[in-house]
Design a protein around this motif. Structure first.
Motif, PDB file in Angstrom:
ATOM      1  N   TYR A 155       0.836  -1.203   0.000  1.00 24.44           N
ATOM      2  CA  TYR A 155       0.000   0.000   0.000  1.00 24.44           C
ATOM      3  C   TYR A 155       0.871   1.253   0.000  1.00 24.44           C
ATOM      4  CZ  TYR A 155      -3.962  -3.007   1.200  1.00 24.44           C
ATOM      5  OH  TYR A 155      -4.940  -3.968   1.187  1.00 24.44           O
ATOM      6  N   ALA A 156       0.478   2.227  -0.824  1.00 22.67           N
ATOM      7  CA  ALA A 156       1.195   3.509  -0.839  1.00 22.67           C
ATOM      8  C   ALA A 156       0.480   4.466   0.105  1.00 22.67           C
ATOM      9  CB  ALA A 156       1.205   4.079  -2.252  1.00 22.67           C
ATOM     10  N   ILE A 157       1.252   5.080   1.009  1.00 23.90           N
ATOM     11  CA  ILE A 157       0.662   6.049   1.925  1.00 23.90           C
ATOM     12  C   ILE A 157       1.271   7.402   1.606  1.00 23.90           C
ATOM     13  CG2 ILE A 157       0.455   6.725   4.352  1.00 23.90           C
ATOM     14  CD1 ILE A 157       0.388   3.735   5.014  1.00 23.90           C
ATOM     15  N   GLY A 158       0.457   8.296   1.051  1.00 26.38           N
ATOM     16  CA  GLY A 158       0.947   9.600   0.613  1.00 26.38           C
ATOM     17  C   GLY A 158       1.525   9.520  -0.800  1.00 26.38           C
ATOM     18  N   ALA A 159       2.124  10.631  -1.228  1.00 29.41           N
ATOM     19  CA  ALA A 159       2.670  10.719  -2.590  1.00 29.41           C
ATOM     20  C   ALA A 159       4.049  10.069  -2.628  1.00 29.41           C
ATOM     21  CB  ALA A 159       2.751  12.185  -3.017  1.00 29.41           C
ATOM     22  N   PRO A 187      10.467   5.170   2.160  1.00 29.86           N
ATOM     23  CA  PRO A 187      10.743   4.015   3.021  1.00 29.86           C
ATOM     24  C   PRO A 187       9.660   2.941   2.888  1.00 29.86           C
ATOM     25  CG  PRO A 187      10.086   5.922   4.348  1.00 29.86           C
ATOM     26  CD  PRO A 187      10.199   6.400   2.931  1.00 29.86           C
ATOM     27  N   VAL A 188      10.042   1.726   3.240  1.00 28.36           N
ATOM     28  CA  VAL A 188       9.120   0.590   3.147  1.00 28.36           C
ATOM     29  C   VAL A 188       8.966  -0.057   4.527  1.00 28.36           C
ATOM     30  CG1 VAL A 188       8.652  -1.639   2.057  1.00 28.36           C
ATOM     31  CG2 VAL A 188       9.871   0.153   0.778  1.00 28.36           C
ATOM     32  N   TYR A 189       7.740  -0.048   5.022  1.00 32.56           N
ATOM     33  CA  TYR A 189       7.429  -0.714   6.291  1.00 32.56           C
ATOM     34  C   TYR A 189       6.700  -2.022   6.004  1.00 32.56           C
ATOM     35  CZ  TYR A 189       7.790   3.976   8.542  1.00 32.56           C
ATOM     36  OH  TYR A 189       8.184   5.213   9.002  1.00 32.56           O
ATOM     37  N   ALA A 213       0.802   9.807   9.815  1.00 31.61           N
ATOM     38  CA  ALA A 213       1.054  10.957  10.682  1.00 31.61           C
ATOM     39  C   ALA A 213       2.502  11.454  10.605  1.00 31.61           C
ATOM     40  CB  ALA A 213       0.698  10.601  12.127  1.00 31.61           C
ATOM     41  N   THR A 214       3.430  10.630  10.114  1.00 29.65           N
ATOM     42  CA  THR A 214       4.818  11.088   9.976  1.00 29.65           C
ATOM     43  C   THR A 214       4.951  12.098   8.835  1.00 29.65           C
ATOM     44  OG1 THR A 214       5.471   9.376   8.389  1.00 29.65           O
ATOM     45  CG2 THR A 214       5.722   8.829  10.718  1.00 29.65           C
ATOM     46  N   ARG A 215       3.941  12.143   7.980  1.00 31.83           N
ATOM     47  CA  ARG A 215       3.895  13.030   6.798  1.00 31.83           C
ATOM     48  C   ARG A 215       5.042  12.743   5.821  1.00 31.83           C
ATOM     49  NH1 ARG A 215       2.083  16.593  10.955  1.00 31.83           N
ATOM     50  NH2 ARG A 215      -0.160  16.818  10.736  1.00 31.83           N
ATOM     51  N   LEU A 216       5.650  11.572   6.001  1.00 33.03           N
ATOM     52  CA  LEU A 216       6.694  11.161   5.064  1.00 33.03           C
ATOM     53  C   LEU A 216       6.085  10.059   4.194  1.00 33.03           C
ATOM     54  CD1 LEU A 216       9.777  11.254   4.293  1.00 33.03           C
ATOM     55  CD2 LEU A 216      10.076   9.386   5.937  1.00 33.03           C
ATOM     56  N   PRO A 217       5.846  10.336   2.891  1.00 33.18           N
ATOM     57  CA  PRO A 217       5.207   9.326   2.040  1.00 33.18           C
ATOM     58  C   PRO A 217       5.977   8.008   2.125  1.00 33.18           C
ATOM     59  CG  PRO A 217       5.403  11.398   0.866  1.00 33.18           C
ATOM     60  CD  PRO A 217       6.187  11.552   2.141  1.00 33.18           C
TER      61      PRO A 217
END
Lengths: 324, 441
Positions: free
Chosen positions: B321-325, B331-333, B351-355
């Motif tokens: 899943y992509a979170i943000g742009a 990074p990959v979690y 919430a980290t605002r880091l896509p």
């Protein structure tokens, strides 16, 4: 057609456990509380007895806790002083004081020694009248040492020591038996382990009047339904006569509820529709506790005094007899 | 429950005609017993057998529906008293009451707009109850409400003339009509029949309720919802328990319908706790007065929890899943596909605002530690999957962030995938500071 009220005929009941000891009983508590004793499902007085209202314990730590910022305004003035904190929660209406000895956590700098912990407990006992429950820092070896020292220091007061688990119960049970205290046995949301641990404790010689169960609480929105169902099954087991499922149940509503983002997130970080943090956090905790009371909680551990007050008021309505 | 397959089989024609869609009467009987077929599928069953079978195979609590289109509320058809015995099927409908003396349009618009989102779910109020004080204002209020919401409407008036006029306004909306009592029930049944709407039968107590239900059923109407008339919390709990218990354990027909409850607490927080009792214990509809956000958010969350099927873990579709742009540098979690775990982690990553990319690894819906203990979230399963995953085409690095609780699987993943593993925080709540410190978010 007349309605025949359908009543279940139960053969068992929840074990009654007394917490605290007054002067006459060899302690110094101003009063004692009784947990459990029900011979019916939660709040169904039409088919059995509920001799004791579920008890409300307030949580405190021996050090400044890492709780969400919103607790600063509630306990900021006392949380560096365990005695002041204990007195405050007693004034706020706690039936029971629940002390977590987090300061003894070996991972902390200046981790407290067992003796230091025992001193804190003694000081709290000298300055308050409510029955006391004490939880170790959560490290098995340290728990054993700390609880042994606390058990000795509080001999005669009939406090509760916890938590004993399947893989670490012997020395805590011994400390309880030595000091004539109650023991809190924790099982990981598992009805079989709950029963197994109770059997192990009784086989070791712990008296049934001294055992309290913590079936592990899931917070609202985060697994609470698992705890709910385990508790319902345990209560049913108790009522049909299984004595090893019949111990009073504590629910750690406060600590679990406040782990959820829904409880602590300030409005800037809140999800859609969540509204202000303060009422949301209080309600997240109160709802967690209220739901678990429906599953058979005999003691709810609360963190925010406003949430505790709501639950206490809510309980008044539930304790009105519904005998037909 | 009802009859066994064999008992049903004895009542069937035993012709094995196959017209019901299965080859033999025995197979059909088995399907009937397990609820996979309905008797009407058999064209040859005798009337006598039909009657015997219908009463025996009818669900202990009737399924009653209100509303239309996308806003249908299904009530009843529950089978157990404890969710661990099977599951609870039809979540309690939460309604908010508005008086016809209020500014109905504004209040209904406000209720209609209430919407809560958490862990990938959306909660909304199910319906609006309009309480009538006089015939004229009641009709106007129902008109105003209907114009502002498509949610299920519940019309509250025990005056049949007022009800008739108001119900006519929303005849095509299948509203819930409240309520039939001993004095008005003939007329109320007539109104309900005309628009095929569920009718609440309101007794003065359980005994009175039974007499009334039997009277209404005698008038030929069975789209019913029960109200024992009790309003004190512990007593409502007792009545709801009796209704559910007698319907299920004794198949007592007059109680074989969904039940409704009304809150009485003035304080919105205590009201939510009171409503919680009725959601937990057997009400199909709860009518409340306040629209406090904290109260409703927590109540909806609780309803969602208790109506979760205990037999199956709730899972999200496994995948990347992509979170943000996201970009090739993102990074990959990785976490499991247990939905609570996934959404808790996703919320924190967002919430980290880091896509970032978040992998929901297929663990059959188990949480991280359970899946790890069960051998479903370990190097041997993650490594080979990661090696061939399309994440390799999406990013220009090979760094995977794993949950801190399973730091032990780091080596095996690295060995089997060729990726470098970074051990992340133990709890999702630590992702914010982790991203700040380690990823420069």
């Amino acid at each position: 057609m007349p309605v025949e009220i359908l009543k279940e005929k139960y053969t068992g009941k929840v074990q009654e456990v007394v917490l605290g000891a007054t002067k006459e009983e060899g302690g110094t508590r101003a009063y004692t509380v009784k947990l459990g004793g029900s011979s019916t499902l939660p709040f169904l007085q039409f088919e059995g007895e509920i001799p004791n209202r579920p008890v409300i314990a307030y949580e405190m730590w021996d050090i400044k806790p890492d709780w969400p910022d919103c607790f600063e305004e509630v306990y900021g003035d006392v949380w560096n002083d365990p005695v002041a904190w204990a007195k405050k929660i007693e004034e706020l209406g706690a039936d029971v004081i629940y002390l977590k000895l987090k300061g003894a956590d070996p991972e902390l700098e200046n981790s407290k020694t067992p003796d230091e912990c025992a001193k804190v407990v003694k000081a709290i006992l000298e300055n308050t009248g409510a029955p006391l429950m004490v939880e170790g820092p959560g490290n098995p070896d340290k728990d054993n040492d700390v609880l042994q020292a606390v058990g000795e220091a509080a001999a005669g007061e009939n406090i509760a020591l916890g938590v004993a688990e399947k893989d670490n119960y012997r020395s805590i049970a011994a400390a309880c038996m030595m000091g004539k205290h109650c023991i809190v046995g924790r099982s990981p949301v598992d009805i079989n382990i709950l029963k197994q641990l109770n059997i192990m404790l009784t086989e070791m010689g712990v008296s049934p009047e001294k055992i309290i169960n913590d079936p592990l609480t899931g917070g609202l929105g985060y697994g609470i339904e698992y705890s709910y169902s385990i508790m319902e099954r345990a209560r049913w087991g108790a009522l049909i006569g299984d004595k090893m499922m019949a111990f009073p149940v504590v629910c750690l509503a406060g600590p679990e509820a406040w782990r959820a983002k829904e409880a602590y997130a300030p409005i800037e970080d809140a999800g859609p529709g969540w509204g202000e943090q303060k009422p949301r956090g209080i309600m997240w905790e109160a709802m967690t506790a209220a739901a678990l009371l429906q599953a058979g909680g005999d003691l709810v551990l609360m963190r925010h005094p406003e949430a505790a007050k709501l639950v206490k008021k809510h309980l008044e309505g539930l304790m009105v007899s519904n005998a037909y | 429950m009802g009859l066994t397959g064999l008992a049903i089989f004895r009542l069937l024609p035993k012709t094995n005609c196959g017209e019901c869609g299965v080859p033999t009467c025995m197979a059909f009987a088995m399907n009937l017993a397990s609820g996979k077929a309905t008797l009407s599928d058999c064209p040859h069953v005798s009337d006598a057998a039909k009657e015997a079978l219908e009463s025996a195979t009818a669900p202990p609590i009737k399924l009653v529906k209100a509303g239309t289109g996308d806003n249908v509320l299904e009530m009843g058809d529950e089978q157990v008293l404890f969710r661990h015995d099977k599951t609870f099927y039809h979540p309690t409908g939460i309604f908010i009451e508005v008086a016809d003396t209020d500014d109905v349009a504004a209040k209904v618009a406000e209720i209609d707009a209430l919407k809560f989102e958490r862990v990938g779910q959306t909660y909304v109020v199910d319906g609006v109850a309009i309480k009538g004080s006089a015939a004229d204002s009641f009709k106007k209020a129902v008109e105003a409400a209907a114009a502002k919401t498509n949610k299920v409407l519940l019309l509250m008036s025990e005056d049949p003339a007022a009800m008739e006029a108001a119900a006519a306004v929303v005849a095509d909306r299948k509203p819930i009509l409240y309520a039939a009592n001993a004095d008005n029930c003939e007329k109320m049944v007539e109104i309900a029949k005309k628009i095929n709407a569920p009718l609440v039968v309101k007794g003065k107590n359980l005994e009175d309720l039974v007499a009334l239900v039997e009277k209404v059923v005698g008038l030929g109407y069975k789209e019913l919802i029960l109200d024992s008339g009790e309003r004190e919390t512990s007593k409502v709990l007792a009545d709801l328990t009796q209704i559910r218990r007698q319907a299920i354990k004794k198949r007592f027909r007059p109680f074989g319908y969904p039940a409704i409850a009304f809150t009485t607490e003035e304080d919105p927080y205590l009201e939510a706790l009171q409503a919680q009792v009725y959601v937990s214990k057997f009400a199909s509809v709860v009518v409340m007065k306040h629209t406090d956000l904290a109260s409703l958010l927590t109540l909806f969350s609780w309803r969602n929890n208790i109506y979760t099927d205990p037999q199956k873990p709730i899972a999200v579709q496994p995948g990347v899943y992509a979170i943000g742009a996201v970009t090739p540098d993102s990074p990959v979690y990785i976490t499991t596909n247990f939905s609570l775990t996934y959404y808790t982690v996703a919320t924190e990553v967002e919430a980290t605002r880091l896509p970032s990319y978040l992998i929901a690894f297929d663990t059959d819906g188990l949480s991280v530690m359970t899946a790890w203990a069960g051998g479903k979230f370990i190097g041997e399963t993650i490594g080979p999957w990661l090696k061939d995953s399309d994440i390799n085409q999406k990013v220009n690095h090979k760094k995977l962030i794993i949950p801190g609780g399973v730091a032990a699987i780091k080596g095996k993943i690295e060995e089997l995938s060729g990726w470098e593993v970074i051990v992340g925080p133990r709890e999702a709540s630590g992702i914010g500071s982790f991203a700040k410190l380690r990823l420069g978010a």
